[in-house]
Design an enzyme around this catalytic site. Structure first.
Site, PDB file in Angstrom:
ATOM      1  N   ASP A 185       0.717  -1.276   0.471  1.00  0.00           N
ATOM      2  CA  ASP A 185      -0.120  -0.180  -0.388  1.00  0.00           C
ATOM      3  C   ASP A 185       1.081   1.516   0.090  1.00  0.00           C
ATOM      4  OD1 ASP A 185      -2.176  -1.450   0.048  1.00  0.00           O
ATOM      5  OD2 ASP A 185      -2.212  -1.302   2.027  1.00  0.00           O
ATOM      6  N   ASP A 190     -13.195  -3.731  -2.002  1.00  0.00           N
ATOM      7  CA  ASP A 190     -13.790  -3.344  -0.387  1.00  0.00           C
ATOM      8  C   ASP A 190     -14.726  -3.716   0.376  1.00  0.00           C
ATOM      9  OD1 ASP A 190     -11.093  -2.954  -1.033  1.00  0.00           O
ATOM     10  OD2 ASP A 190     -10.742  -0.676  -1.134  1.00  0.00           O
TER      11      ASP A 190
END
Length: 253
Positions: free
Chosen positions: A11, A130
């Site tokens: 990330d 998500d």
């Protein structure tokens, strides 16, 4: 039989690898290109780069970092964050990405998946989902780095984007992200059962047994983790050996 893949996830925010809990409270975990090189050398099957602030900050993805990484790494590279159009896909593939991941843009308009898949092939188009649990057996998609509720059912959406041409689903349980409490197995199993493409389980790995469960109980084709690898708790090889010992076909070096 296809081998199960282990995918470390990088990330990236402000040019650094970071890791948080439930998408917030970010800790620095190093330089993206150096991290990717280390994982390549350690035997990762793939590497995933996600620019976690790109959509929230309304900007494009990090082409230069992708280019520098692709020059030095030889495992497949998936890149996502701020990908909006088939032109973005083209630019990332030219920069060295092997697969490109849509998230918020696909939720806003699933046809963007179809346009990209038609031009470049489903094999390089990933749809990242998500999802948060909203009630038992029901999961809702959130976008913009988990900041925005959509009201969209995660399982139905997975079916939709696969029908549009997505070749893989990157499924993150936002309830579990960074918590080290294990994958959301009911969610993972529901999505895996709903589609006929590989599902990458993401969100919640804290032990090597969690990786095993993602495959044996969740039905995932690949398992993605960040914290346990970034901060040195386990190596890629330890993870592979543990999964192989549990009877999961792995690529062992």
């Amino acid at each position: 039989m296809l081998k199960t893949r282990i995918i470390p996830c990088l990330d990236v925010a402000d040019g650094r690898v970071v890791k948080g809990v439930n998408f917030v409270g970010l800790r620095d975990a190093g330089d993206p290109v150096e991290c990717a090189k280390a994982y390549d050398a350690a035997g990762a099957d793939e590497i995933c780069f996600l620019d976690i602030h790109a959509t929230h900050e309304n900007r494009g993805t990090m082409f230069d970092m992708v280019r520098r990484t692709a020059e030095q790494c030889f495992v497949p590279l998936t890149v996502g964050g701020g990908v909006r159009t088939k032109e973005d896909v083209r630019a990332l593939l030219l920069a060295g990405a092997d697969k490109v991941s849509f998230n918020s843009a696909a939720v806003a308009n699933p046809d963007v998946i179809a346009k990209a898949a038609d031009q470049f092939g489903s094999q390089c188009i990933v749809c990242a989902i998500d999802a948060k649990t909203v009630s038992p057996g029901k999961w809702e998609i959130f976008t913009h780095g988990g900041r925005r509720a959509t009201g969209i059912d995660a399982v139905e959406f997975a079916r939709t984007v696969v029908a549009k041409g997505a070749g893989e689903i990157l499924l993150t349980s936002m309830d579990r992200d960074g918590t080290k409490s294990g994958f959301n197995l009911p969610l993972t199993r529901a999505i895996s059962d709903a589609v006929n493409v590989p599902v990458i389980a993401s969100g919640g790995v804290g032990t090597l047994d969690h990786l095993v469960e993602g495959v044996t109980k969740g039905g995932a084709s690949a398992v993605l983790a960040a914290s346990i690898f970034h901060f040195g708790e386990f190596t890629i090889q330890e993870a592979k050996q543990h999964m192989a010992a549990a009877g999961i076909p792995m690529r062992l070096t």
